[in-house]
Design an enzyme around this catalytic site. Structure first.
Site, short mmCIF file in Angstrom:
data_model
loop_
_atom_site.label_atom_id
_atom_site.label_comp_id
_atom_site.label_asym_id
_atom_site.label_seq_id
_atom_site.Cartn_x
_atom_site.Cartn_y
_atom_site.Cartn_z
N LYS A 5 97.55 -21.79 173.80
CA LYS A 5 97.05 -21.63 175.12
C LYS A 5 97.10 -20.17 175.46
CE LYS A 5 99.58 -22.80 178.67
NZ LYS A 5 100.24 -23.51 179.77
N THR A 75 99.17 -24.86 194.54
CA THR A 75 98.54 -25.99 193.60
C THR A 75 99.68 -26.91 193.08
OG1 THR A 75 96.65 -24.65 193.08
CG2 THR A 75 97.38 -26.38 191.56
N GLN A 76 100.78 -25.95 192.43
CA GLN A 76 101.96 -26.77 191.83
C GLN A 76 102.74 -27.83 192.91
OE1 GLN A 76 103.98 -28.34 188.83
NE2 GLN A 76 102.40 -26.76 188.51
N ASP A 97 105.84 -22.83 203.54
CA ASP A 97 104.86 -22.03 202.72
C ASP A 97 104.57 -20.65 203.51
OD1 ASP A 97 102.84 -22.11 200.21
OD2 ASP A 97 102.51 -20.65 201.62
N GLY A 157 109.27 -21.74 190.25
CA GLY A 157 108.49 -20.44 190.17
C GLY A 157 108.80 -19.43 189.21
N ALA A 158 110.10 -19.17 188.87
CA ALA A 158 110.59 -18.05 188.10
C ALA A 158 110.22 -18.26 186.67
CB ALA A 158 112.15 -17.87 188.17
N ASP A 159 109.13 -17.02 186.20
CA ASP A 159 108.52 -17.00 185.00
C ASP A 159 108.62 -15.92 184.21
OD1 ASP A 159 106.73 -16.20 186.18
OD2 ASP A 159 105.00 -17.71 185.79
N LYS A 163 112.24 -12.51 188.47
CA LYS A 163 111.84 -13.17 189.36
C LYS A 163 112.93 -14.37 189.79
CE LYS A 163 106.96 -14.05 188.71
NZ LYS A 163 105.77 -14.91 188.48
N SER A 230 112.64 -24.61 185.34
CA SER A 230 111.75 -24.81 184.79
C SER A 230 110.90 -23.70 184.42
CB SER A 230 110.63 -25.72 185.51
OG SER A 230 109.51 -25.68 184.94
#
Length: 264
Positions: A5, A75-76, A97, A157-159, A163, A230
């Site tokens: 991907k 979106t998530q 938000d 969110g943290a990726d 973050k 996640s």
């Protein structure tokens, strides 16, 4: 199954009218390397991430959870909601938000399912049974003192390194479960608390796979705070792509890939 991907993450994209995350996936025969399909993976990414959150809550949240908070209504949030609806009977949604427009739109979406939902601030969103955070923040948007005992948090969110959505002391206080240890330590929600010395990698309770397989316990009491960190797994993308591919073949949709013999 095999594949690769190509995915981006550009937080400024919404200002350009583009999604923050976009992706393309090449799905291949692992025995020959033959590319079986080239498919959009933006939706696959969203769906498999939402599914992971639903599964984490199934094992880590209280079974009687009714109130669901969302900080970050992009979106998530939508795919997280869809997955959580498969596991729980949702009575109330609290949506927060930095964009009031995004929060209102999400509240309207919740209404399609007959869910009572309202726009609130971040602190009020934390007054829930299950909290989902899906922001690109580099500083905590959830304070330790806002979270009551018994809450489950899906930290989505943290990726990337630096973050962070949750107060480091909240991570120290909680039972933390990750999808992949190496990824989480490097760029998941635990990366900042580990860098600060607040926790150590060995303080992480388990991977979600270990809990599902029964090697380690999930929630053990109604009072403990649980966090699912996640980061997203490639195996989730390919597993989802296999479902898309098999359905496309069955329904006869898509354009077959054709290769022509070199006749030079």
């Amino acid at each position: 199954h095999a594949g690769v991907k190509w995915v981006n993450s550009h937080p400024e994209n919404p200002k350009r009218g583009l999604p923050t995350v976009m992706a393309v996936l090449i799905y291949s025969d692992p025995e020959t390397g033959f590319p079986l399909a080239i498919m959009d993976a933006t939706h696959i990414t969203n769906m498999r991430t939402g599914a992971a959150g639903g599964i984490a809550a199934k094992y880590l949240a209280r079974k009687d959870s009714k109130i669901f908070g969302f900080i970050g209504c992009g979106t998530q949030a939508y795919t997280q909601l869809l997955a959580l609806r498969e596991v729980f009977s949702i009575e109330k949604v609290l949506a927060s938000d930095i964009s009031e427009r995004n929060a209102k739109r999400f509240v309207e979406y919740c209404g399609r399912f007959g869910i009572d939902a309202e726009v609130v601030d971040a602190k009020r969103a934390c007054d829930c049974d299950v909290l989902t955070t899906s922001t690109p923040s580099r500083k905590p948007v959830v304070r330790n003192e806002w979270i009551a005992d018994g809450t489950h948090i899906n930290a989505i969110g943290a990726d990337a390194p630096g973050k962070q959505e949750l107060d480091s002391m909240l991570i120290k206080r909680a039972k933390v479960v990750v999808d992949d240890m190496e990824q989480a330590v490097h760029g998941g929600e635990v990366n900042v608390p580990i860098a600060e010395g607040v926790i150590k990698p060995e303080d992480i309770h388990a991977t979600l796979g270990e809990i599902i397989a029964g090697f380690k316990p999930g929630r053990e009491s109604g009072e403990e705070i649980t966090v699912f960190d996640s980061t997203g797994l490639a195996i989730q993308d390919i597993a989802t792509a296999s479902v898309v591919y098999e359905k496309a073949i069955k329904e006869g949709v898509g354009t077959p890939i054709q290769f022509f013999e070199d006749r030079r």
